[in-house]
Design a protein around this motif. Structure first.
Motif, PDB file in Angstrom:
ATOM      1  N   GLY A 177      74.219 170.108  79.046  1.00  0.00           N
ATOM      2  CA  GLY A 177      73.706 171.378  78.542  1.00  0.00           C
ATOM      3  C   GLY A 177      74.343 171.839  77.253  1.00  0.00           C
ATOM      4  N   SER A 178      75.590 171.451  77.025  1.00  0.00           N
ATOM      5  CA  SER A 178      76.262 171.894  75.806  1.00  0.00           C
ATOM      6  C   SER A 178      75.635 171.311  74.550  1.00  0.00           C
ATOM      7  CB  SER A 178      77.746 171.524  75.867  1.00  0.00           C
ATOM      8  OG  SER A 178      77.901 170.134  76.023  1.00  0.00           O
ATOM      9  N   MET A 179      74.843 170.232  74.709  1.00  0.00           N
ATOM     10  CA  MET A 179      74.158 169.625  73.559  1.00  0.00           C
ATOM     11  C   MET A 179      72.848 170.355  73.221  1.00  0.00           C
ATOM     12  SD  MET A 179      75.552 166.911  72.040  1.00  0.00           S
ATOM     13  CE  MET A 179      74.197 165.905  71.432  1.00  0.00           C
ATOM     14  N   TYR A 180      72.601 171.456  73.897  1.00  0.00           N
ATOM     15  CA  TYR A 180      71.332 172.186  73.734  1.00  0.00           C
ATOM     16  C   TYR A 180      71.013 172.458  72.264  1.00  0.00           C
ATOM     17  CZ  TYR A 180      67.756 175.751  74.660  1.00  0.00           C
ATOM     18  OH  TYR A 180      66.596 176.466  74.706  1.00  0.00           O
ATOM     19  N   SER A 181      72.039 172.894  71.514  1.00  0.00           N
ATOM     20  CA  SER A 181      71.812 173.257  70.114  1.00  0.00           C
ATOM     21  C   SER A 181      71.779 172.048  69.189  1.00  0.00           C
ATOM     22  CB  SER A 181      72.911 174.224  69.640  1.00  0.00           C
ATOM     23  OG  SER A 181      72.902 175.402  70.412  1.00  0.00           O
ATOM     24  N   ASP A 182      72.441 170.952  69.585  1.00  0.00           N
ATOM     25  CA  ASP A 182      72.569 169.787  68.706  1.00  0.00           C
ATOM     26  C   ASP A 182      71.574 168.672  69.012  1.00  0.00           C
ATOM     27  OD1 ASP A 182      74.772 170.710  67.164  1.00  0.00           O
ATOM     28  OD2 ASP A 182      76.113 170.255  68.833  1.00  0.00           O
ATOM     29  N   LEU A 183      70.967 168.705  70.188  1.00  0.00           N
ATOM     30  CA  LEU A 183      70.186 167.548  70.619  1.00  0.00           C
ATOM     31  C   LEU A 183      68.960 167.317  69.741  1.00  0.00           C
ATOM     32  CD1 LEU A 183      70.125 165.276  72.649  1.00  0.00           C
ATOM     33  CD2 LEU A 183      68.777 166.727  74.182  1.00  0.00           C
ATOM     34  N   ALA A 184      68.284 168.376  69.333  1.00  0.00           N
ATOM     35  CA  ALA A 184      67.086 168.206  68.512  1.00  0.00           C
ATOM     36  C   ALA A 184      67.420 167.487  67.207  1.00  0.00           C
ATOM     37  CB  ALA A 184      66.445 169.561  68.228  1.00  0.00           C
ATOM     38  N   ALA A 185      68.509 167.932  66.544  1.00  0.00           N
ATOM     39  CA  ALA A 185      68.912 167.300  65.286  1.00  0.00           C
ATOM     40  C   ALA A 185      69.393 165.866  65.521  1.00  0.00           C
ATOM     41  CB  ALA A 185      70.019 168.117  64.621  1.00  0.00           C
ATOM     42  N   THR A 186      70.040 165.634  66.661  1.00  0.00           N
ATOM     43  CA  THR A 186      70.501 164.284  66.990  1.00  0.00           C
ATOM     44  C   THR A 186      69.316 163.339  67.173  1.00  0.00           C
ATOM     45  OG1 THR A 186      72.494 165.144  68.054  1.00  0.00           O
ATOM     46  CG2 THR A 186      71.834 162.908  68.634  1.00  0.00           C
ATOM     47  N   LYS A 187      68.301 163.781  67.902  1.00  0.00           N
ATOM     48  CA  LYS A 187      67.115 162.941  68.113  1.00  0.00           C
ATOM     49  C   LYS A 187      66.408 162.658  66.784  1.00  0.00           C
ATOM     50  CE  LYS A 187      65.301 165.610  71.325  1.00  0.00           C
ATOM     51  NZ  LYS A 187      64.383 166.097  72.391  1.00  0.00           N
ATOM     52  N   GLU A 188      66.323 163.673  65.934  1.00  0.00           N
ATOM     53  CA  GLU A 188      65.684 163.478  64.629  1.00  0.00           C
ATOM     54  C   GLU A 188      66.467 162.465  63.791  1.00  0.00           C
ATOM     55  OE1 GLU A 188      64.535 166.104  60.657  1.00  0.00           O
ATOM     56  OE2 GLU A 188      65.066 167.113  62.522  1.00  0.00           O
ATOM     57  N   THR A 189      67.798 162.528  63.873  1.00  0.00           N
ATOM     58  CA  THR A 189      68.633 161.589  63.126  1.00  0.00           C
ATOM     59  C   THR A 189      68.467 160.169  63.657  1.00  0.00           C
ATOM     60  OG1 THR A 189      70.234 163.332  62.662  1.00  0.00           O
ATOM     61  CG2 THR A 189      71.020 161.069  62.446  1.00  0.00           C
ATOM     62  N   LYS A 236      65.300 158.790  62.272  1.00  0.00           N
ATOM     63  CA  LYS A 236      65.440 158.436  60.856  1.00  0.00           C
ATOM     64  C   LYS A 236      66.173 157.107  60.699  1.00  0.00           C
ATOM     65  CE  LYS A 236      65.432 163.095  58.796  1.00  0.00           C
ATOM     66  NZ  LYS A 236      66.253 164.090  58.086  1.00  0.00           N
ATOM     67  N   ILE A 237      67.279 156.973  61.440  1.00  0.00           N
ATOM     68  CA  ILE A 237      68.098 155.766  61.329  1.00  0.00           C
ATOM     69  C   ILE A 237      67.315 154.531  61.771  1.00  0.00           C
ATOM     70  CG2 ILE A 237      70.039 154.568  62.443  1.00  0.00           C
ATOM     71  CD1 ILE A 237      70.996 156.287  60.229  1.00  0.00           C
ATOM     72  N   LEU A 238      66.598 154.667  62.882  1.00  0.00           N
ATOM     73  CA  LEU A 238      65.943 153.501  63.475  1.00  0.00           C
ATOM     74  C   LEU A 238      64.604 153.165  62.833  1.00  0.00           C
ATOM     75  CD1 LEU A 238      66.783 154.178  67.233  1.00  0.00           C
ATOM     76  CD2 LEU A 238      67.909 152.591  65.667  1.00  0.00           C
ATOM     77  N   THR A 239      64.189 153.931  61.822  1.00  0.00           N
ATOM     78  CA  THR A 239      62.906 153.634  61.166  1.00  0.00           C
ATOM     79  C   THR A 239      63.060 153.438  59.662  1.00  0.00           C
ATOM     80  OG1 THR A 239      62.447 156.009  61.007  1.00  0.00           O
ATOM     81  CG2 THR A 239      61.543 154.849  62.910  1.00  0.00           C
ATOM     82  N   LEU A 240      64.300 153.131  59.228  1.00  0.00           N
ATOM     83  CA  LEU A 240      64.510 152.869  57.807  1.00  0.00           C
ATOM     84  C   LEU A 240      63.880 151.525  57.425  1.00  0.00           C
ATOM     85  CD1 LEU A 240      68.233 153.990  57.318  1.00  0.00           C
ATOM     86  CD2 LEU A 240      66.194 155.136  56.433  1.00  0.00           C
ATOM     87  N   ASP A 241      63.169 151.497  56.313  1.00  0.00           N
ATOM     88  CA  ASP A 241      62.481 150.274  55.879  1.00  0.00           C
ATOM     89  C   ASP A 241      63.438 149.105  55.679  1.00  0.00           C
ATOM     90  OD1 ASP A 241      60.056 151.523  55.937  1.00  0.00           O
ATOM     91  OD2 ASP A 241      60.034 152.030  53.791  1.00  0.00           O
ATOM     92  N   LYS A 295      56.036 153.741  71.408  1.00  0.00           N
ATOM     93  CA  LYS A 295      56.487 154.278  72.699  1.00  0.00           C
ATOM     94  C   LYS A 295      57.965 154.648  72.630  1.00  0.00           C
ATOM     95  CE  LYS A 295      57.569 152.620  77.370  1.00  0.00           C
ATOM     96  NZ  LYS A 295      59.005 152.875  77.195  1.00  0.00           N
ATOM     97  N   TYR A 296      58.728 153.877  71.888  1.00  0.00           N
ATOM     98  CA  TYR A 296      60.173 154.072  71.848  1.00  0.00           C
ATOM     99  C   TYR A 296      60.548 155.341  71.077  1.00  0.00           C
ATOM    100  CZ  TYR A 296      59.350 149.309  73.217  1.00  0.00           C
ATOM    101  OH  TYR A 296      58.867 148.197  73.856  1.00  0.00           O
ATOM    102  N   GLN A 297      59.779 155.654  70.046  1.00  0.00           N
ATOM    103  CA  GLN A 297      59.983 156.919  69.350  1.00  0.00           C
ATOM    104  C   GLN A 297      59.697 158.089  70.287  1.00  0.00           C
ATOM    105  OE1 GLN A 297      58.213 157.231  65.443  1.00  0.00           O
ATOM    106  NE2 GLN A 297      58.443 155.033  65.061  1.00  0.00           N
ATOM    107  N   LYS A 298      58.679 157.948  71.112  1.00  0.00           N
ATOM    108  CA  LYS A 298      58.363 159.009  72.085  1.00  0.00           C
ATOM    109  C   LYS A 298      59.469 159.131  73.128  1.00  0.00           C
ATOM    110  CE  LYS A 298      53.370 158.444  71.496  1.00  0.00           C
ATOM    111  NZ  LYS A 298      52.114 157.971  72.114  1.00  0.00           N
ATOM    112  N   ASP A 299      60.075 158.001  73.510  1.00  0.00           N
ATOM    113  CA  ASP A 299      61.193 158.035  74.457  1.00  0.00           C
ATOM    114  C   ASP A 299      62.366 158.845  73.893  1.00  0.00           C
ATOM    115  OD1 ASP A 299      59.884 156.540  76.355  1.00  0.00           O
ATOM    116  OD2 ASP A 299      60.730 154.628  75.693  1.00  0.00           O
ATOM    117  N   ILE A 300      62.627 158.646  72.615  1.00  0.00           N
ATOM    118  CA  ILE A 300      63.714 159.398  71.975  1.00  0.00           C
ATOM    119  C   ILE A 300      63.402 160.891  71.983  1.00  0.00           C
ATOM    120  CG2 ILE A 300      64.926 159.803  69.788  1.00  0.00           C
ATOM    121  CD1 ILE A 300      64.531 156.809  69.176  1.00  0.00           C
ATOM    122  N   LYS A 301      62.183 161.234  71.635  1.00  0.00           N
ATOM    123  CA  LYS A 301      61.788 162.642  71.557  1.00  0.00           C
ATOM    124  C   LYS A 301      61.800 163.322  72.927  1.00  0.00           C
ATOM    125  CE  LYS A 301      58.793 161.886  67.530  1.00  0.00           C
ATOM    126  NZ  LYS A 301      57.375 161.850  67.052  1.00  0.00           N
TER     127      LYS A 301
END
Length: 871
Positions: free
Chosen positions: A97-109, A112-117, A155-161
């Motif tokens: 629960g403590s990741m409540y504020s950080d999790l959205a930004a973590t998932k977005e990061t 980004k990392i896993l879809t770099l060309d 599917k894997y991007q959806k899993d992260i989200k």
């Protein structure tokens, strides 16, 4: 270089001079120079390539050890990395629960990392794991080629989200699952994300499990990086995990740091990487691996396991051998104090949890800039800041040393330690007042928020029908008391304010309840100045009514006026009393002596309990109707206010899941002996009286449930009770019985008189002498002597604690570690009980860690604390 097969030990080789190296600083000979320190020449931090030596000083500038340091390069098979065909990235994400504020930004990061060309051509597999409470670990996808993750709307991007937060933090289950995904023949990087403390099911079990998991992976081609989010993270533990896992620990103050760490580890996985290297310790006592290219600094007092190095990364190991003073003086090598070897010694020890040694090493570099910033480091945030600054200098920007203030000796912080300052203020409570409003503006609360009222079964809150109003504005208030906790690194300051009771809905003040006047109501507000070693108030605004107190504070350099040191006394002037520049505890000097401390404290406690048991205060003569009416007005019989409060949430689990409540680990410290584990094992005076003695009244009949407050007239006699077969006599009984027998005059031995006289309680000492001769005191004389003795026994106990234990308790309470000056091996309850069968452990105490220090047993218990967070 000679080839090194994967997983085999590397033969260290003396370092050849680098092709390009920064100018080496001209370091003065290691010594403590009398008088004012002098500046050393400015220079960048250079990589040393020859043997040298240095003195390890403590923070008082006193020598604590002497070391030879030898730099060696690693022999690597640079061609072996090209044969590696598969690399595996295992990402382990905290979703407590403590990741409540950080999790959205973590998932977005992560997305980004896993879809770099640039990763399109990488032969890289990715596994994603998330964890929260015990048993709640999930593998979202496993060994998926990064090219598949990169596909649009995969599917894997959806899993992260889809990852959502819930409850507590059990990191070990995530690392355990990650370790099970490691396969031979491929390089694996495990990256652990968390913003909290690993304390589910307990802090001790989590720390033990995490380090063991890393040790079990030693020799495999896997490295472990840890990412510590924000200011509520157990950085020390994450640093130990990364050090044991041949990785690095990053304090991620923002999401950019998270991105950089993930990017770098992914790039490493896609590069030509050399096989794992095992570096034996050999004839040395310690070693530290440094690579600026890999951003690594790992230390060990045993074999170093180095994994995940790119072929182009620099790689050097500093090996340290402890010397005697005679060997040091005889050794014909240059003295290098402000060198990479000494900074590396500091970082290696810091990563392993040897905090004092790390700070001593930092002080021994003579770098006044870093020492001034970090010599006070105790808590997680302070240790993280220290690690970041050392890393920045050693691994990122060696040139910054030329801008630091470097001296010719240890930069000693001569400011008064916080605990010593509090003793000074406590002794002068009547000579200054503090600005209450200024205190509230800078005060940082640490506990759970509470709201007025009672929570009902349906989740609603019924608020009190009454409230208080302050009688006066009270801008300036005296300190009512300072309270230094005896078991934790916590110190409270109490302020008292006059109030009146008024209806919550409005109306006239209530001045009388059931015929009882309410003209002396007060509230008592405790402010935690230090909580678990963390300072919560940077300064106090004060007015000082006594010039001698002003002079003392001015001479200690803690008083400011308009940002400059205060020099002129004015009783009407408001001064700033700086607290944030002071070391919380004084530097440890020499060894920590605890011999006899527990016995002394235990004797004082037993006698104080005896005095207190005789002095039961008479309750106010109130009718049951008056007591009930006071209760309706939230008042006790003694007219203390007792408004009900409750948590702002209905269920703790929900608050943990949404991040409004988080947990941290605090440490409780107890002192005991090899026969009695701690002071709480001692019985209360009345309980022990009933357990071991028979009290015969004037009528010749034994009293039922005897209590000392009932026998003040001296008309009773005491006898040893005939114990039943079920009564097990313990060492606690033996200890207390000797004192009781002496106090009651049954078997005089002089021990009680000695303790009383030592505390200045001469009146009661004289009575005990008379009772040994059969002479009983008068009731009034006895009560006065008991009250006087209780006060003096408690004062003596406080003084003994402050002198012998306070600094140690604060150090351990802030860090969970014993200072390096205490050479004691951690033991479990089972091991200790096997050695000392007299010791008794409660269920909770069995979870503790125990240390033998001479005849003293120190117990350290990790405890989970809940606190409110702003989401």
């Amino acid at each position: 270089m000679a080839k090194t097969p994967a997983g085999k030990s590397a033969a260290p080789k003396k370092t050849a001079a680098p092709k390009k190296t920064a100018a080496k600083p001209k370091t003065p000979k290691a010594k403590v120079t009398p008088g004012a320190p002098a500046l050393a020449p400015a220079a960048a931090l250079a990589r040393i390539n020859t043997r040298s030596k240095f003195t390890l000083f403590n923070l008082l500038g006193q020598p604590r050890g002497y070391y030879l340091v030898e730099p060696v390069e690693l022999e690597r098979d640079e061609s072996a990395g090209s044969a590696k065909s598969v690399a595996h990235s295992v990402i382990v994400v905290d979703r407590s629960g403590s990741m409540y504020s950080d999790l959205a930004a973590t998932k977005e990061t992560l997305l980004k990392i896993l879809t770099l060309d640039e990763y399109a051509q990488y032969n890289l597999l990715v596994t994603l794991i998330s964890y929260s409470s015990v048993g709640d670990v999930t593998c979202h996808f496993e060994r998926v080629p990064i090219r598949e993750i990169m596909k649009k709307d995969s599917k894997y991007q959806k899993d992260i989200k889809s990852i959502r937060t819930s409850c507590a933090t059990c990191i070990s289950q995530g690392l355990r699952m990650a370790s099970e995904k490691v396969k031979a023949g491929e390089l694996t990087a495990i990256t652990i994300h968390t913003d909290g403390y690993a304390n589910d099911p307990s802090s001790n079990s989590e720390a033990t499990a995490l380090i063991k998991l890393c040790d079990d992976m030693s020799g495999k081609d896997v490295f472990v990086n840890t990412l510590a989010y924000g200011n509520y993270t157990d950085f020390r533990l994450l640093s130990r995990v990364a050090n044991a896992g041949s990785g690095s620990c990053i304090k991620a103050g923002d999401i950019g740091a998270v991105y950089s760490s993930l990017y770098n580890s992914t790039k490493t996985l896609g590069s030509s990487v050399t096989p794992p290297i095992e570096v034996p310790l050999g004839e040395y006592d310690y070693q530290v691996f440094i690579s600026r290219g890999a951003g690594r600094a790992n230390g060990s007092a045993g074999t170093l396991s180095i994994r995940g190095l790119k072929s182009e990364d620099d790689a050097i190991v500093y090996k340290y051998k402890k010397l005697t003073k005679a060997e040091y003086d005889k050794l014909d090598v240059p003295v290098e104090q402000t060198s990479e070897g000494v900074f590396a010694f500091a970082k290696g020890n810091l990563a392993e949890g040897n905090l004092n040694t790390a700070k001593y090493a930092l002080g021994s570099t003579f770098d006044a800039t870093l020492v001034g910033a970090h010599a006070r480091a105790l808590t997680n945030n302070q240790v993280a800041a220290m690690a970041q600054d050392i890393d920045a200098l050693m691994l990122s920007d060696p040139g910054q040393l030329s801008a630091h203030t470097v001296l010719d000796q240890v930069p000693v912080n001569k400011k008064i330690p916080f605990l010593v300052l509090i003793n000074l203020l406590d002794a002068n409570r009547g000579n200054f007042v503090i600005n209450r409003q200024a205190l509230q503006e800078v005060y940082v609360r640490r506990g759970l928020k509470r709201i007025p009222g009672v929570r009902n079964d349906d989740g609603t809150v019924t608020e009190p029908t009454l409230k208080t109003e302050f009688v006066n504005e009270d801008t300036y208030l005296p300190i009512s008391s300072f309270d230094v906790n005896r078991n934790t690194a916590t110190m409270n300051m109490m302020l008292t304010r006059k109030v009146r009771l008024v209806p919550a809905a409005g109306g006239a003040p209530i001045t009388e309840v059931a015929g009882i006047k309410l003209d002396s109501l007060s509230t008592f507000n405790n402010y935690t100045l230090v909580g678990d070693g963390e300072l919560t108030v940077p300064y106090l605004k004060v007015k000082i009514s006594d010039k001698s107190l002003f002079d003392k504070l001015m001479n200690e350099g803690v008083l400011e006026l308009d940002g400059a040191p205060a020099t002129k006394y004015d009783k009407d002037q408001e001064y700033t009393l700086r607290l944030d520049q002071l070391p919380i505890v004084p530097p440890f000097e020499g060894t920590v002596e605890l011999g006899g401390v527990f016995d002394d404290l235990a004797k004082l406690k037993v006698l104080s309990s005896l005095c207190g048991a005789h002095l039961k205060e008479d309750a106010a003569d109130l009718t049951p109707e008056q007591v009930e009416e006071l209760k309706k007005h939230y008042l006790s019989k003694s007219l203390f206010l007792n408004f009900p409060t409750t948590n702002p949430y209905a269920k703790l689990e929900d608050a943990l899941s949404d991040g409004s409540v988080d947990t941290r680990t605090s440490y409780k410290i107890d002192v005991g002996s090899k026969h009695i584990l701690n002071l709480s094992k001692l019985h209360s005076a009345n309980k022990f009286l009933d357990r071991m003695y028979e009290v015969v009244g004037a009528d010749g009949k034994p009293m039922e449930k005897p209590a000392f407050e009932d026998v003040l007239d001296g008309s009773v006699t005491y006898k040893h009770k005939t114990l039943s077969a079920k009564t097990k006599v313990t060492k606690v009984d033996d200890f207390m019985k000797a004192l009781f027998d002496d106090f009651l005059g049954l078997r005089p031995n002089g021990a009680v008189v000695k303790i009383l006289e030592g505390a200045g309680a001469d009146k009661l000492a004289a009575i005990v002498k008379d009772r040994a001769k059969g002479k009983q005191p008068g009731r009034k004389e006895f009560v006065e002597a008991l009250a006087d003795a209780r006060k003096k026994l408690d004062a003596r106990s406080d003084a003994l604690f402050a002198e012998k234990l306070s600094a140690l308790v604060f150090y351990v309470g802030a860090t969970g570690l014993l200072p390096d000056e205490v050479e004691a091996k951690a033991q479990s309850a089972d091991v200790l009980a096997g050695k000392y069968p007299d010791l008794a452990f409660s269920k909770d105490e069995k979870e503790g860690t125990f240390f033998e220090v001479g005849d003293t047993i120190l117990s350290v218990y990790a405890k989970t604390e809940y606190f409110s967070r702003d989401k």
